[in-house]
Scaffold this active site. Structure first.
Site, PDB file in Angstrom:
ATOM      1  N   GLU A  68       0.692  -1.186   0.184  1.00 42.33           N
ATOM      2  CA  GLU A  68       0.197   0.042  -0.158  1.00 42.33           C
ATOM      3  C   GLU A  68       0.949   1.159   0.059  1.00 42.33           C
ATOM      4  O   GLU A  68       0.415   2.335  -0.464  1.00 42.33           O
ATOM      5  CB  GLU A  68      -1.006   0.132   1.288  1.00 42.33           C
ATOM      6  N   GLU A  84      -4.111  -9.739   2.604  1.00 40.93           N
ATOM      7  CA  GLU A  84      -4.898  -9.283   3.650  1.00 40.93           C
ATOM      8  C   GLU A  84      -6.100 -10.290   3.976  1.00 40.93           C
ATOM      9  O   GLU A  84      -6.409 -10.792   4.812  1.00 40.93           O
ATOM     10  CB  GLU A  84      -5.410  -7.908   3.822  1.00 40.93           C
TER      11      GLU A  84
END
Length: 277
Positions: free
Chosen positions: A126, A146
């Site tokens: 990210e 995730e």
């Protein structure tokens, strides 16, 4: 360049100035794969806030020490908080305006370059999705895993990956938790600019920074603002907001536009000065 004094920080972040006008920040927890700690985040916020305000610094490079750029959040610490009922993820995400590691949602008008050796996973991925340019080692790998841990890429990664790769390719990484290599990241997903041998990642990132630094810092920062506005508005709104911004005024009323045009007429390299917003 004058001697610069960065704010106090722990040894979890290394600070260097590889060339004039460039800052190099290195995540320095190699034994833990540079998994992000609260201390690292605090250090990065202080250093990046300082970078934003320091007129001598025009570009920042972020990288990781050791074999991984950043493995994301410290899942062991997160598990402890979750099991004890101490997690407040939604509140924490909303309150952290700059995102994961003070980087994944930071809206800086100064260019940010990611230099990735090894891998970038979860929050580390990210981070680089919010960088302007990404230099990756040819053996680097990337993942947003995730969903495999019952969480999600909430720190800005989902919309940024969808923006760069498109819905279907973004889904390939996000819904499968799939790991991809550097060539896929460049050729299919579009978030890596350059792939080089691992030994050349930092030199290439510095050379890329020097190419940016060779340009007018006023024009670079105003152009970066235009890129940020393009993510938030339609074409007409972005164009008008950009036109009337303080950064655009600095470009057209500042000293560097005069120097750039004069240098062109005189057939010489321009000598830029620090922006004065």
């Amino acid at each position: 360049m004058p001697c610069l004094q960065p704010p106090k920080h722990s040894d979890q972040i290394k600070v260097a100035f590889p060339v004039d006008h460039a800052l190099l920040l290195t995540f320095n927890r190699p034994k833990s794969l540079n998994a992000m700690t609260p201390q690292m985040t605090e250090d990065l916020k202080a250093l990046l806030d300082w970078f934003e305000e320091e007129p001598e610094l025009w570009v920042v490079i972020v990288t990781g020490e050791g074999r991984v750029f950043c493995a994301g959040a410290d899942l062991k610490a997160w598990n402890t908080d979750q099991q004890k009922g101490r997690s407040n993820e939604q509140e924490d995400v909303a309150a952290n305006v700059h995102g994961f590691a003070s980087l994944s949602r930071r809206s800086s008008t100064k260019p940010i370059i990611a230099a990735v050796r090894g891998g970038a996973y979860g929050g580390g991925m990210e981070i680089l999705l919010n960088c302007d340019l990404v230099i990756a080692a040819d053996d680097a790998s990337f993942a947003l895993p995730e969903v495999k841990r019952g969480v999600m890429a909430i720190q800005g990664g989902i919309p940024r990956l969808a923006y760069s790769a498109g819905h279907q390719l973004a889904s390939e990484m996000l819904l499968l938790g799939k790991t991809i290599d550097a060539m896929d990241a460049r050729n299919r997903f579009g978030f890596v600019n350059t792939v080089v041998p691992a030994s050349q990642v930092i030199p290439t990132a510095i050379a890329t920074a020097q190419q940016i630094i060779a340009n007018s810092p006023d024009a670079v920062q105003a152009t970066k603002l235009g890129l940020l506005l393009a993510q938030k508005h339609n074409v007409s709104e972005a164009m008008m907001t950009h036109t009337w911004s303080a950064h655009s005024k600095q470009v057209y009323k500042g000293a560097n536009i005069k120097e750039g045009l004069k240098a062109f007429a005189e057939k010489r390299a321009p000598k830029w000065t620090n922006p004065k917003l």
